[in-house]
Scaffold this motif. Structure first.
Motif, PDB file in Angstrom:
ATOM      1  N   GLU A   7     145.899  64.856  26.375  1.00 50.71           N
ATOM      2  CA  GLU A   7     145.127  63.608  26.290  1.00 50.71           C
ATOM      3  C   GLU A   7     145.140  63.152  24.836  1.00 50.71           C
ATOM      4  O   GLU A   7     144.843  63.937  23.921  1.00 50.71           O
ATOM      5  N   LYS A  47     144.813  66.265  22.436  1.00 47.06           N
ATOM      6  CA  LYS A  47     144.157  67.411  23.051  1.00 47.06           C
ATOM      7  C   LYS A  47     145.117  68.025  24.073  1.00 47.06           C
ATOM      8  O   LYS A  47     145.790  67.297  24.802  1.00 47.06           O
ATOM      9  N   SER A  78     142.795  70.060  33.443  1.00 41.83           N
ATOM     10  CA  SER A  78     141.907  68.963  33.048  1.00 41.83           C
ATOM     11  C   SER A  78     140.517  69.444  32.665  1.00 41.83           C
ATOM     12  O   SER A  78     139.845  68.827  31.836  1.00 41.83           O
ATOM     13  N   GLN A  79     140.074  70.546  33.228  1.00 41.61           N
ATOM     14  CA  GLN A  79     138.761  71.075  32.883  1.00 41.61           C
ATOM     15  C   GLN A  79     138.723  71.502  31.413  1.00 41.61           C
ATOM     16  O   GLN A  79     137.738  71.241  30.708  1.00 41.61           O
ATOM     17  N   ARG A 127     138.350  68.477  29.236  1.00 38.76           N
ATOM     18  CA  ARG A 127     136.993  67.922  29.217  1.00 38.76           C
ATOM     19  C   ARG A 127     136.077  68.710  28.297  1.00 38.76           C
ATOM     20  O   ARG A 127     135.076  68.171  27.798  1.00 38.76           O
ATOM     21  N   GLN A 128     136.398  69.963  28.044  1.00 36.90           N
ATOM     22  CA  GLN A 128     135.559  70.792  27.175  1.00 36.90           C
ATOM     23  C   GLN A 128     135.861  70.595  25.694  1.00 36.90           C
ATOM     24  O   GLN A 128     135.174  71.148  24.845  1.00 36.90           O
ATOM     25  N   ALA A 179     136.236  68.023  22.473  1.00 36.40           N
ATOM     26  CA  ALA A 179     135.865  66.707  21.953  1.00 36.40           C
ATOM     27  C   ALA A 179     136.323  66.589  20.503  1.00 36.40           C
ATOM     28  O   ALA A 179     136.185  67.540  19.718  1.00 36.40           O
TER      29      ALA A 179
END
Length: 233
Positions: free
Chosen positions: A31, A70, A75-76, A79-80, A82
């Motif tokens: 991402e 990232k 995908s998990q 999401r962790q 940032a």
């Protein structure tokens, strides 16, 4: 001596495992994140990353431009992770944050900063590569090489490059003026710059130092396991 070498080997193995965990196995999904922050011509830019390469280049714009990728196993994991880019009174702070307990994945950074910026970079596992920045430089890695093209180093400028496991390479122009101190616990030292001498330490290590020009600036190069190279450009 045997106990010292054994401790160094254990440290190296642990860090190699850490690097392996941040490699291709956990690099299945990505991402991209982009953010640009207006600043002055000589900001202090700090970067804190856990896993992934950090590349910083200078440009003529009064802007800190951050492109981050990232990556993770799924995908998990993404999401962790940032990426925080914050404007501060004296510069910009760039931080990788993880949520939850055990985490994987990492972030690769490509950052453009004003040429007059000062940099403070901390990266747990991954390469740090810096070029064209004229301010003070402080870099700390646990597992990863450090490569810096610092241009002319003179005046009251300070350069401090420290790696636990990884090579340290610094290039500077021959008209630089600095006091150099370098030390590798397990590794060698190479330099063709006049005024720099070296001596072996504990058979497997080396320390080096000397003065370039009038010695006005300060250069400190340190690694526990890895070689050190001081080059002209």
């Amino acid at each position: 001596m045997f106990a010292f070498i054994t401790r160094a080997a254990v440290t190296l193995c642990a860090l190699v495992v850490l690097v392996a965990c941040t490699g291709a196995f956990g690099d299945r999904v990505h991402e991209n994140v982009h953010q640009a922050v207006a600043t002055d011509a000589a900001p202090i830019v700090s970067v804190e990353n856990v896993a992934g390469a950090v590349r910083v280049e200078a440009w003529s714009k009064p802007i800190v431009d951050v492109s981050a990728t990232k990556y993770g196993y799924d995908s998990q994991e993404l999401r962790q992770i940032a990426v925080s880019v914050t404007r501060e009174a004296n510069g910009v702070s760039i931080v990788t944050n993880y949520s939850g307990g055990v985490h994987g994945g990492g972030v690769r950074y490509r950052i453009y900063v004003p040429a007059g910026a000062a940099l403070k970079v901390r990266n747990v596992a991954g390469l740090v590569d810096i070029s064209g920045v004229n301010g003070d430089l402080s870099v700390d890695t646990q597992a990863g090489a450090i490569i810096v093209d610092a241009g002319r180093v003179a005046g009251n400028r300070s350069i401090d490059l420290r790696a636990t496991t990884g090579a340290v390479t610094l290039a500077l122009t021959p008209d630089s003026s600095a006091r150099v101190d370098a030390e590798s616990t397990v590794g060698g030292f190479t330099s063709r710059m006049p005024g720099i001498s070296q001596r072996r330490e504990n058979i497997v290590g080396v320390s080096a130092g000397g003065t370039i020009g009038s010695g006005s600036a300060q250069i400190r190069l340190t690694t526990t396991t890895g070689g050190i190279a001081l080059k002209e450009r």
